[in-house]
Scaffold this active site. Structure first.
Site, short mmCIF file in Angstrom:
data_model
loop_
_atom_site.label_atom_id
_atom_site.label_comp_id
_atom_site.label_asym_id
_atom_site.label_seq_id
_atom_site.Cartn_x
_atom_site.Cartn_y
_atom_site.Cartn_z
N TYR A 26 -2.49 -6.36 5.22
CA TYR A 26 -2.34 -5.43 4.09
C TYR A 26 -0.90 -5.42 3.59
O TYR A 26 -0.64 -5.57 2.39
CB TYR A 26 -2.77 -4.01 4.52
N SER A 80 3.63 -0.51 -1.52
CA SER A 80 3.45 0.36 -0.36
C SER A 80 4.61 0.27 0.62
O SER A 80 5.23 -0.79 0.78
CB SER A 80 2.16 -0.07 0.35
N GLU A 110 4.20 0.05 3.58
CA GLU A 110 3.77 -0.93 4.59
C GLU A 110 4.48 -2.27 4.40
O GLU A 110 4.52 -3.10 5.31
CB GLU A 110 2.26 -1.13 4.55
#
Ligand code: NDP
Ligand code: GDP
Length: 320
Positions: free
Chosen positions: A147, A123, A125
């Site tokens: 996360y 991701s 992220e």
């Protein structure tokens, strides 16, 4: 010729549904792991025509049994606790599912079907508080949430299994991707779902957190194609999948509300309880490598994506 077998973890999620459809269209026999959830809202989980295997990925025994049952050619590991805001509320569960779960899938492959090709759902992220603009495969990770940290661990696990055990293991570094099937806990779908309800007179406002944020938003159906392409190459590698366009949340609101003739400023409230302890402020991905090596590029861009999601929620509410 025997049909190729694909095993998808996270098949009931947004990407899992589109990926299953793509692979079925290509003639694959598709298997998906499906865990039991209490009080489940079936309409929110994707159904698919392949074979569902009961399995929670946090249990190594169940993952191994599923792998032995299918003996897949390709494994797409999409299952995750994918909600960034929730990862602050329950970091333990997020790290368990996302790190332990990924280790379980990799170990099961290594011991039982080492020639299976493996895709990991990395991701943007992982870039977190970004260290360069735009982000490429070479940009260092600097995650800002449990996360993001869990996905960085999954990325490095995948790389390590490729290097240490010679597995055909790839990570996609996927930037935010949305669709009419996106979960309503994510900001795009939260907004388009609210717009349909505002138009229907069921509510007047949508309450959001940090409006001062920018994302590189693409279309899920385009992105699952990149996952498949990664596993069709001669060598395993990692790829950024993005649109190379970054838009503010206010632009999203403006585009979405004006599509139905409304001014977003009349319908948006903010509540600090939706603000995360630390947030990712801006993301923009450079997909040059995917374009050069996979021949991939995004087909649906920002405006079309926003309109598609608004139209779909309006239609869904009308059908109700
Ligand atoms: P979703 O949240 O829609 O789907 C997540 C899936 O994981 C669901 O099928 C869910 O099953 C399953 N799952 C969660 N926990 C477990 C568990 N313990 N055991 C078995 N299955 C489990 O995510 P998306 O489809 O949007 O994303 C797919 C993957 O890509 C995820 O790993 C996500 O983190 C990653 N990603 C997504 C991005 C995006 O913008 N969409 C961007 C970058 C990466 P259930 O239905 O039972 O909850
Ligand atoms: P993420 O990029 O994976 O965290 O995807 P989200 O859709 O959950 O969030 C995108 C951005 O929108 C983040 O910067 C959030 O802080 C911001 N945001 C603002 N208000 C909200 C909200 O009400 N819900 C969510 N999910 N995000 C919000």
């Amino acid at each position: 010729m025997e049909r190729k077998k694909a095993l998808i973890t996270g098949i009931t999620g947004q990407d899992g549904g589109y990926l299953a459809e793509l692979l079925e269209g290509k003639g694959y026999e598709v298997f998906g792991l499906k865990r039991r959830v209490a009080l489940e809202d079936q309409s929110a989980r994707r159904s698919f025509s392949g074979t569902a295997i009961p399995c929670d990925i946090t249990n190594y025994g169940s993952v191994t049994a599923a792998l032995l049952k299918v003996m897949p050619n390709e494994v797409y590991h999409l299952a995750a606790q994918s909600d960034v805001a929730y990862s602050f509320k329950d970091p333990f569960q997020t790290l368990d599912v996302n790190i332990q779960g990924t280790t379980n899938v990799l170990e099961a492959i290594r011991h039982n079907k080492p020639d299976a090709k493996f895709y990991f759902a990395g991701s943007s992220e992982m870039f977190g508080n970004v260290l360069e603009e735009p982000q490429t495969e070479k940009t260092p990770f600097n995650p800002r949430s449990p996360y993001g940290i869990s996905k960085a661990a999954g990325f490095f696990l995948t790389k390590n299994y490729r290097e240490a055990y010679n597995l055909f293991a790839c990570s996609g570094i996927l930037f935010n991707h949305e669709s009419p099937r996106r979960g309503k806990e994510f900001v795009t779908r939260k907004i388009t779902d609210a717009i349909a309800k505002i138009k229907a007179g069921e509510q007047n406002f949508v309450t959001l957190g940090n409006l001062d944020t920018k994302r590189d938003w693409g279309f899920s159906k385009d992105y699952v194609e990149a996952m498949w392409l990664m596993l069709q190459q001669d060598k395993p590698d990692d790829y950024v999948i993005a649109t190379n366009e970054s838009h503010t949340l206010e632009e999203f609101l403006s585009e979405a509300f004006s599509h139905v003739g409304l001014n977003w400023k009349d319908h948006v409230r903010t509540d600090p309880s939706f603000i995360r302890p630390s947030d990712v402020i801006t993301l923009r991905g450079d997909y040059t490598k995917a374009h050069t090596k996979l021949g991939w590029e995004p087909k649906i861009k920002f405006k079309e994506l926003v309109r598609m999601m608004v139209e779909s929620d309006l239609e869904r509410l009308q059908k109700r």
